[in-house]
Enzyme design. Sequence first.
Site, PDB file in Angstrom:
ATOM      1  N   ARG A   1      18.736  14.410 -25.436  1.00 46.50           N
ATOM      2  CA  ARG A   1      19.643  14.043 -24.450  1.00 46.50           C
ATOM      3  C   ARG A   1      20.897  13.331 -25.106  1.00 46.50           C
ATOM      4  O   ARG A   1      20.807  12.448 -25.717  1.00 46.50           O
ATOM      5  CB  ARG A   1      19.242  12.947 -23.460  1.00 46.50           C
ATOM      6  CG  ARG A   1      20.197  12.513 -22.492  1.00 46.50           C
ATOM      7  CD  ARG A   1      19.807  11.539 -21.342  1.00 46.50           C
ATOM      8  NE  ARG A   1      20.660  11.075 -20.452  1.00 46.50           N
ATOM      9  CZ  ARG A   1      21.011   9.957 -20.469  1.00 46.50           C
ATOM     10  NH1 ARG A   1      20.429   8.917 -21.176  1.00 46.50           N
ATOM     11  NH2 ARG A   1      21.691   9.690 -19.532  1.00 46.50           N
TER      12      ARG A   1
ATOM     13  N   HIS B   1      29.211   9.265 -20.239  1.00 44.53           N
ATOM     14  CA  HIS B   1      28.388   8.082 -20.697  1.00 44.53           C
ATOM     15  C   HIS B   1      29.317   7.054 -20.868  1.00 44.53           C
ATOM     16  O   HIS B   1      29.485   6.614 -22.095  1.00 44.53           O
ATOM     17  CB  HIS B   1      27.429   8.243 -21.461  1.00 44.53           C
ATOM     18  CG  HIS B   1      26.327   7.171 -21.873  1.00 44.53           C
ATOM     19  ND1 HIS B   1      24.974   7.674 -21.824  1.00 44.53           N
ATOM     20  CD2 HIS B   1      26.275   6.051 -21.727  1.00 44.53           C
ATOM     21  CE1 HIS B   1      24.185   6.440 -22.052  1.00 44.53           C
ATOM     22  NE2 HIS B   1      24.958   5.623 -22.068  1.00 44.53           N
TER      23      HIS B   1
ATOM     24  N   GLU C   1      24.304   5.946 -15.129  1.00 42.76           N
ATOM     25  CA  GLU C   1      24.238   4.750 -14.624  1.00 42.76           C
ATOM     26  C   GLU C   1      25.341   3.947 -13.882  1.00 42.76           C
ATOM     27  O   GLU C   1      26.090   3.131 -14.582  1.00 42.76           O
ATOM     28  CB  GLU C   1      23.796   3.537 -15.795  1.00 42.76           C
ATOM     29  CG  GLU C   1      22.322   3.920 -16.752  1.00 42.76           C
ATOM     30  CD  GLU C   1      21.925   2.902 -17.621  1.00 42.76           C
ATOM     31  OE1 GLU C   1      22.754   2.272 -18.045  1.00 42.76           O
ATOM     32  OE2 GLU C   1      20.829   2.897 -18.054  1.00 42.76           O
TER      33      GLU C   1
ATOM     34  N   ASN D   1      16.616   5.893 -15.466  1.00 43.13           N
ATOM     35  CA  ASN D   1      16.644   5.229 -16.839  1.00 43.13           C
ATOM     36  C   ASN D   1      15.924   3.627 -16.484  1.00 43.13           C
ATOM     37  O   ASN D   1      16.177   2.996 -15.443  1.00 43.13           O
ATOM     38  CB  ASN D   1      18.017   4.841 -17.131  1.00 43.13           C
ATOM     39  CG  ASN D   1      18.825   5.708 -17.702  1.00 43.13           C
ATOM     40  OD1 ASN D   1      18.254   7.292 -17.832  1.00 43.13           O
ATOM     41  ND2 ASN D   1      20.107   5.766 -18.159  1.00 43.13           N
TER      42      ASN D   1
ATOM     43  N   TYR E   1      14.116  -0.052 -17.787  1.00 41.81           N
ATOM     44  CA  TYR E   1      13.662  -0.940 -18.849  1.00 41.81           C
ATOM     45  C   TYR E   1      13.032  -2.047 -18.451  1.00 41.81           C
ATOM     46  O   TYR E   1      11.764  -2.455 -18.932  1.00 41.81           O
ATOM     47  CB  TYR E   1      15.154  -1.343 -19.564  1.00 41.81           C
ATOM     48  CG  TYR E   1      15.655  -0.295 -20.425  1.00 41.81           C
ATOM     49  CD1 TYR E   1      16.665   0.558 -19.823  1.00 41.81           C
ATOM     50  CD2 TYR E   1      15.594  -0.055 -21.699  1.00 41.81           C
ATOM     51  CE1 TYR E   1      17.492   1.309 -20.701  1.00 41.81           C
ATOM     52  CE2 TYR E   1      16.340   0.782 -22.375  1.00 41.81           C
ATOM     53  CZ  TYR E   1      17.175   1.727 -21.917  1.00 41.81           C
ATOM     54  OH  TYR E   1      17.985   2.559 -22.528  1.00 41.81           O
TER      55      TYR E   1
ATOM     56  N   GLU F   1      15.896   7.673 -19.665  1.00 42.14           N
ATOM     57  CA  GLU F   1      16.003   6.561 -20.957  1.00 42.14           C
ATOM     58  C   GLU F   1      14.871   5.398 -20.844  1.00 42.14           C
ATOM     59  O   GLU F   1      14.580   5.218 -19.848  1.00 42.14           O
ATOM     60  CB  GLU F   1      17.298   5.535 -20.807  1.00 42.14           C
ATOM     61  CG  GLU F   1      18.523   6.181 -21.314  1.00 42.14           C
ATOM     62  CD  GLU F   1      19.794   5.464 -21.562  1.00 42.14           C
ATOM     63  OE1 GLU F   1      19.654   4.008 -21.512  1.00 42.14           O
ATOM     64  OE2 GLU F   1      20.894   6.036 -21.197  1.00 42.14           O
TER      65      GLU F   1
END
Length: 466
Positions: free
Chosen positions: A75, A120, A165, A306, A308, A373
């Site tokens: 990606r 991005h 995002e 994504n 985290y 991600e």
Amino acid sequence: MSIPSDFIFACSTASYQIEGAWNIDGKGENIWDRLTHINPNFVSNNDNGDIACNSYYLYKEDVKLIKNIGFDMYRFSISWARILPNGDLTNINDAGIRYYHNLIDELLENGIKPMVTMYHWDLPQKLQDIGGWMNSLIVDYIEDYADLLFKLYGDKVKWWITINEPANIIAGYSSEKYAPALNLDSPANYIVGHNILKGHAKIFRLYETKYRLKQQGNISISINASCLLPKTVSKENEEATNQGWEFTLGWFSHPIFSKGGDYPEIMKKIIDENSKQEGRKRSRLPTFTKEEIQFIQGSFDFFALNHYITRLCSPGHPPFSSTYLKDINVNFEIDPTWPNSKAPWLQIVPFGLKELLRFIKYKYNNPPVFITENGYCESKGLNDIDRITYHREYIKEMLVAKEKFECNVIGYTAWSLMDNFEWKDGFEFQFGIVFVDFNDPNRKRTPKKSADFFKQLLKTRNIPDI
Ligand code: GBH
């Protein structure tokens, strides 16, 4: 724990973070070029992305690394201003077009599927000059750009991410964390979010009507989401958690993935009320027309996620540091026992991924989820045992979500293939599974221990013990 043979493992990067060659071969200036040049100490150590990993020249090495580790997919993102230096169609840059053809061909020749992010965060400066994402015409500009990308690359690229995002694009307008660092109060945040949703849907519908039949690809938008949990079990904390979900993940997911579309009810209600109290004639949250709601609803082939971090929620209390936080009215905390990374915002909370996947399944009718991600940050070094632990434990929890809770997860992407320009943190904090020597003019790349971990995982389709 074995991994289904059709499950996709990818690694990822983004154009401004790796390419360098910021003014080479006709590339136009983007908002990160502008900001880091006029305000060098915006970024730690006065770093910038002028050279970064120099992937504009070294992309063949990148592909070799990906191939050697054994990923199914790569990606990466396309730099809008490398293709369209002015942002619009007045200048179409052949050298930029060639660069991505070369990269894509190199990947395909090596059996690696490309997943392309169109945007991005590196907006052409010329479009920022007319308001960037606050100008509703951005929707037409990004559609023109996307149209060109489909036309150029759509025969080869079968996985597209329109926008990366939304929440962090917005942070560029509502804070000083990302370019253009405008630090504007609400309603700037909701206006930007509104245009992002419309822009995404325009690209999706364009693909439907003009390209899908022939190109047969998959399209989505990468939405970043923390896992949210009540701080302790109580009615107030559970309500706060629900409100937290709707104002973060829900802001962008509800309009696209829920049955009815549009913003979450609670978001509309609270922002309307607060706006009234502030003496405004209309809500800070813009309204979609009926047609727009339908146009945006269902504009996906899969859910690109994504992820985290995890946060614990309880009711908010003034003073709020922004009007958006006043709207959310939730206090987000971490559990001090969670292990830290080098980045202050990033702790290791693997079960959060499982909970988040279950939430998405329940909330949005079990869409196919591609994790676009996930990754871990340390300072420097090759012996990145913590990063191995991070990925291993998150992958395990993901497989539990898939097998035990029947969440339809189809892919996992490590952020990042290699150390790169980590936005405001420059080259200080690194997420790569491959080390890059930024003091070396050749930007020598050396796989870290975590690259071996992925190599073994991909070879055996099992989670290795290292
Ligand atoms: C991703 O965003 C980006 O897509 C990628 O470009 C980037 O390199 C990667 O993560 C690693 O950062 O208010 O201090 O708690 C992740 C976005 C960044 C969102 C940190 C939340 C918390 C800031 N996250 N941010 S803080």
